[in-house]
Scaffold this motif. Sequence first.
Motif, PDB file in Angstrom:
ATOM      1  N   LYS A  16       1.562  -2.914  -2.021  1.00 14.87           N
ATOM      2  CA  LYS A  16       2.029  -3.923  -1.015  1.00 14.87           C
ATOM      3  C   LYS A  16       1.509  -3.493   0.367  1.00 14.87           C
ATOM      4  O   LYS A  16       1.274  -4.150   1.281  1.00 14.87           O
ATOM      5  CB  LYS A  16       3.264  -4.096  -0.682  1.00 14.87           C
ATOM      6  CG  LYS A  16       3.708  -5.077  -2.164  1.00 14.87           C
ATOM      7  CD  LYS A  16       3.367  -6.477  -2.072  1.00 14.87           C
ATOM      8  CE  LYS A  16       3.842  -7.024  -3.163  1.00 14.87           C
ATOM      9  NZ  LYS A  16       3.190  -8.250  -3.639  1.00 14.87           N
ATOM     10  N   ASP A  17       1.143  -1.965   0.364  1.00 15.36           N
ATOM     11  CA  ASP A  17       0.889  -1.367   1.644  1.00 15.36           C
ATOM     12  C   ASP A  17      -0.698  -0.681   1.638  1.00 15.36           C
ATOM     13  O   ASP A  17      -0.845   0.528   2.179  1.00 15.36           O
ATOM     14  CB  ASP A  17       1.956  -0.033   2.195  1.00 15.36           C
ATOM     15  CG  ASP A  17       1.906   0.810   1.020  1.00 15.36           C
ATOM     16  OD1 ASP A  17       1.304   0.714  -0.311  1.00 15.36           O
ATOM     17  OD2 ASP A  17       2.603   1.984   1.231  1.00 15.36           O
ATOM     18  N   TYR A  18      -1.569  -1.382   0.857  1.00 16.63           N
ATOM     19  CA  TYR A  18      -3.126  -0.818   0.846  1.00 16.63           C
ATOM     20  C   TYR A  18      -3.496  -1.162   2.256  1.00 16.63           C
ATOM     21  O   TYR A  18      -3.685  -2.126   2.955  1.00 16.63           O
ATOM     22  CB  TYR A  18      -3.569  -1.759  -0.249  1.00 16.63           C
ATOM     23  CG  TYR A  18      -4.757  -0.983  -0.660  1.00 16.63           C
ATOM     24  CD1 TYR A  18      -4.900   0.216  -1.282  1.00 16.63           C
ATOM     25  CD2 TYR A  18      -6.137  -1.452  -0.168  1.00 16.63           C
ATOM     26  CE1 TYR A  18      -6.122   0.796  -1.692  1.00 16.63           C
ATOM     27  CE2 TYR A  18      -7.358  -0.671  -0.664  1.00 16.63           C
ATOM     28  CZ  TYR A  18      -7.349   0.358  -1.309  1.00 16.63           C
ATOM     29  OH  TYR A  18      -8.253   1.008  -1.632  1.00 16.63           O
ATOM     30  N   THR A  19      -4.221  -0.018   2.788  1.00 14.48           N
ATOM     31  CA  THR A  19      -4.799   0.011   4.226  1.00 14.48           C
ATOM     32  C   THR A  19      -6.359  -0.476   4.323  1.00 14.48           C
ATOM     33  O   THR A  19      -6.911  -0.096   3.341  1.00 14.48           O
ATOM     34  CB  THR A  19      -4.520   1.185   5.000  1.00 14.48           C
ATOM     35  OG1 THR A  19      -5.103   2.427   4.271  1.00 14.48           O
ATOM     36  CG2 THR A  19      -2.847   1.517   4.825  1.00 14.48           C
ATOM     37  N   TYR A  20      -6.592  -0.682   5.489  1.00 12.46           N
ATOM     38  CA  TYR A  20      -8.019  -0.820   5.503  1.00 12.46           C
ATOM     39  C   TYR A  20      -8.907   0.231   5.429  1.00 12.46           C
ATOM     40  O   TYR A  20      -9.867   0.413   5.043  1.00 12.46           O
ATOM     41  CB  TYR A  20      -8.342  -1.623   6.870  1.00 12.46           C
ATOM     42  CG  TYR A  20      -9.774  -1.802   7.268  1.00 12.46           C
ATOM     43  CD1 TYR A  20     -10.297  -3.121   6.577  1.00 12.46           C
ATOM     44  CD2 TYR A  20     -10.454  -0.971   8.124  1.00 12.46           C
ATOM     45  CE1 TYR A  20     -11.760  -3.161   7.095  1.00 12.46           C
ATOM     46  CE2 TYR A  20     -11.809  -1.073   8.405  1.00 12.46           C
ATOM     47  CZ  TYR A  20     -12.345  -2.245   7.880  1.00 12.46           C
ATOM     48  OH  TYR A  20     -13.765  -2.444   8.111  1.00 12.46           O
ATOM     49  N   GLU A  22      -8.166   2.828   3.510  1.00 17.85           N
ATOM     50  CA  GLU A  22      -8.350   3.194   2.021  1.00 17.85           C
ATOM     51  C   GLU A  22      -9.470   2.303   1.490  1.00 17.85           C
ATOM     52  O   GLU A  22     -10.111   2.908   0.763  1.00 17.85           O
ATOM     53  CB  GLU A  22      -7.124   2.955   1.358  1.00 17.85           C
ATOM     54  CG  GLU A  22      -5.846   3.963   1.656  1.00 17.85           C
ATOM     55  CD  GLU A  22      -4.566   3.429   1.103  1.00 17.85           C
ATOM     56  OE1 GLU A  22      -4.063   4.237   0.214  1.00 17.85           O
ATOM     57  OE2 GLU A  22      -3.874   2.478   1.487  1.00 17.85           O
ATOM     58  N   SER A  64      -1.394  -4.074  12.779  1.00 19.64           N
ATOM     59  CA  SER A  64      -1.327  -2.755  11.791  1.00 19.64           C
ATOM     60  C   SER A  64      -2.633  -2.820  10.858  1.00 19.64           C
ATOM     61  O   SER A  64      -3.551  -3.249  11.045  1.00 19.64           O
ATOM     62  CB  SER A  64      -0.140  -2.921  10.922  1.00 19.64           C
ATOM     63  OG  SER A  64      -0.410  -3.925   9.892  1.00 19.64           O
ATOM     64  N   ASN A  65      -2.747  -1.456   9.947  1.00 18.84           N
ATOM     65  CA  ASN A  65      -3.928  -1.303   9.409  1.00 18.84           C
ATOM     66  C   ASN A  65      -3.552  -1.892   7.761  1.00 18.84           C
ATOM     67  O   ASN A  65      -4.644  -1.655   6.866  1.00 18.84           O
ATOM     68  CB  ASN A  65      -4.056   0.258   9.451  1.00 18.84           C
ATOM     69  CG  ASN A  65      -5.398   0.733   9.045  1.00 18.84           C
ATOM     70  OD1 ASN A  65      -6.512  -0.140   8.932  1.00 18.84           O
ATOM     71  ND2 ASN A  65      -5.440   2.052   8.457  1.00 18.84           N
ATOM     72  N   ILE A  66      -2.547  -2.379   7.419  1.00 18.42           N
ATOM     73  CA  ILE A  66      -2.301  -2.917   6.036  1.00 18.42           C
ATOM     74  C   ILE A  66      -2.951  -4.046   5.947  1.00 18.42           C
ATOM     75  O   ILE A  66      -2.752  -5.015   6.479  1.00 18.42           O
ATOM     76  CB  ILE A  66      -0.556  -2.997   6.104  1.00 18.42           C
ATOM     77  CG1 ILE A  66      -0.248  -1.601   6.238  1.00 18.42           C
ATOM     78  CG2 ILE A  66      -0.486  -3.459   4.682  1.00 18.42           C
ATOM     79  CD1 ILE A  66       1.405  -1.607   6.044  1.00 18.42           C
ATOM     80  N   ASN A  68      -3.736  -7.776   3.900  1.00 13.84           N
ATOM     81  CA  ASN A  68      -2.929  -8.696   3.205  1.00 13.84           C
ATOM     82  C   ASN A  68      -3.401  -8.809   1.859  1.00 13.84           C
ATOM     83  O   ASN A  68      -4.538  -8.956   1.477  1.00 13.84           O
ATOM     84  CB  ASN A  68      -2.792 -10.100   3.935  1.00 13.84           C
ATOM     85  CG  ASN A  68      -2.134 -10.005   5.323  1.00 13.84           C
ATOM     86  OD1 ASN A  68      -1.203  -9.127   5.510  1.00 13.84           O
ATOM     87  ND2 ASN A  68      -2.353 -10.813   6.189  1.00 13.84           N
TER      88      ASN A  68
END
Length: 69
Positions: A16-20, A22, A64-66, A68
């Motif tokens: 649920k918290d995968y960042t750009y 990554e 934020s960097n997360i 959707n």
Amino acid sequence: MSRLDKAKERLKSIPKDYTYSEAKYLLGQLGFVENNKGKTSGSRVKFERESDGKIILLHKPHPSNILNV
């Protein structure tokens, strides 16, 4: 286990918290190059791979960097 293998496993777990950041790293390791499509693209980003012509379109998340999911 290499950093690339860890990145693949993390994506497979559907976090649920995968960042750009990554996503950008993983796509870069898979041969994709980031292209922000010009001055008026806003948050739209295109990742292209020359070897086979594949294209992935994403939006940079903000503030934020997360991403959707």
